[in-house]
Design an enzyme around this catalytic site. Structure first.
Site, mmCIF file in Angstrom:
data_model
loop_
_atom_site.group_PDB
_atom_site.id
_atom_site.type_symbol
_atom_site.label_atom_id
_atom_site.label_comp_id
_atom_site.label_asym_id
_atom_site.label_seq_id
_atom_site.Cartn_x
_atom_site.Cartn_y
_atom_site.Cartn_z
ATOM 1 N N HIS A 212 8.356 -2.359 -1.484
ATOM 2 C CA HIS A 212 8.454 -1.220 -0.579
ATOM 3 C C HIS A 212 9.591 -1.443 0.411
ATOM 4 O O HIS A 212 10.145 -2.551 0.491
ATOM 5 C CB HIS A 212 7.124 -1.003 0.162
ATOM 6 C CG HIS A 212 6.648 -2.182 0.938
ATOM 7 N ND1 HIS A 212 7.222 -2.580 2.109
ATOM 8 C CD2 HIS A 212 5.656 -3.063 0.686
ATOM 9 C CE1 HIS A 212 6.602 -3.649 2.555
ATOM 10 N NE2 HIS A 212 5.648 -3.980 1.697
HETATM 11 P P1 TYD Z 1 1.437 -4.146 1.885
HETATM 12 O O1 TYD Z 1 2.337 -4.065 3.076
HETATM 13 O O2 TYD Z 1 1.640 -3.146 0.794
HETATM 14 O O3 TYD Z 1 1.474 -5.606 1.265
HETATM 15 P P2 TYD Z 1 2.685 -6.454 0.606
HETATM 16 O O4 TYD Z 1 3.954 -5.793 0.953
HETATM 17 O O5 TYD Z 1 2.567 -7.788 1.229
HETATM 18 O O6 TYD Z 1 2.462 -6.541 -0.870
HETATM 19 O O7 TYD Z 1 -0.072 -4.074 2.414
HETATM 20 C C1 TYD Z 1 -1.171 -4.270 1.539
HETATM 21 C C2 TYD Z 1 -2.382 -3.610 2.179
HETATM 22 O O8 TYD Z 1 -2.719 -4.217 3.418
HETATM 23 C C3 TYD Z 1 -2.184 -2.122 2.457
HETATM 24 O O9 TYD Z 1 -3.401 -1.457 2.120
HETATM 25 C C4 TYD Z 1 -1.992 -2.045 3.940
HETATM 26 C C5 TYD Z 1 -2.728 -3.259 4.462
HETATM 27 N N1 TYD Z 1 -2.082 -3.830 5.647
HETATM 28 C C6 TYD Z 1 -2.668 -3.672 6.897
HETATM 29 O O10 TYD Z 1 -3.721 -3.037 7.047
HETATM 30 N N2 TYD Z 1 -2.056 -4.243 7.991
HETATM 31 C C7 TYD Z 1 -0.896 -4.937 7.869
HETATM 32 O O11 TYD Z 1 -0.365 -5.446 8.895
HETATM 33 C C8 TYD Z 1 -0.297 -5.079 6.575
HETATM 34 C C9 TYD Z 1 1.004 -5.827 6.393
HETATM 35 C C10 TYD Z 1 -0.920 -4.512 5.505
#
Ligand code: TYD
Length: 138
Positions: free
Chosen positions: A53
């Site tokens: 992302h």
């Molecule tokens: P995401 O940012 O997509 O994870 P990565 O980039 O590390 O693969 O986040 C995964 C899930 O966690 C998504 O449902 C949102 C949640 N999340 C939070 O609630 N708070 C946060 O600070 C982060 C980074 C993610």
């Protein structure tokens, strides 16, 4: 915002025979943004990929607290792969960069310092939409 704004930051390291110590202070001293949130990835299964992302306005610093992994950054024109394997190096990622994390070693921990609270509205989760926005801004 270009990939050339993303760089490895050498964090302070106090070496000591009893074990080394690294610290990160806010207020623009060690990272080029105010730290509002810290999160970490751990228990990542072999072969897993994270990220996938971009962020509209978020600044981040990514650190391999333990073990190693790769971060692939993409500003819509150019891609760069960084291998992180030291807890005294941080990878600064500016806004409008698509990132993917892979190649996690077993037991690795990825800590991320972020300039803002979690906000799903700040994400690009669709690569084509990200590309359009990133190229439109150049
Ligand atoms: P995401 O940012 O997509 O994870 P990565 O980039 O590390 O693969 O986040 C995964 C899930 O966690 C998504 O449902 C949102 C949640 N999340 C939070 O609630 N708070 C946060 O600070 C982060 C980074 C993610």
């Amino acid at each position: 915002m270009s990939i050339n704004n993303c760089l490895i930051i050498d964090l302070p390291k106090i070496t000591d025979p009893r074990g080394n110590l690294t610290f990160i202070e806010g207020g623009g001293r060690h990272v080029p943004f105010d730290i509002k949130r810290v999160y970490y990835l751990y228990d990542v299964p072999g072969g897993a990929e994270r990220g996938g992302h971009g962020h509209k306005g978020l600044h981040q610093l990514i650190i391999a607290m333990s073990g190693s992994f790769d971060v692939v950054l993409d500003d819509g024109c150019e891609k760069k792969r960084f291998h992180l394997n030291r807890s005294y190096y941080g990878l600064y990622v500016c806004p409008m960069i698509w990132r993917e994390l892979d190649n996690f070693s077993s037991g690795s921990v990825c800590m991320v310092l972020a300039s803002n609270l979690y906000d799903e509205e700040d994400y690009y989760r669709d690569y084509d939409l990200f590309l359009k926005a990133a190229r439109g801004k150049k």
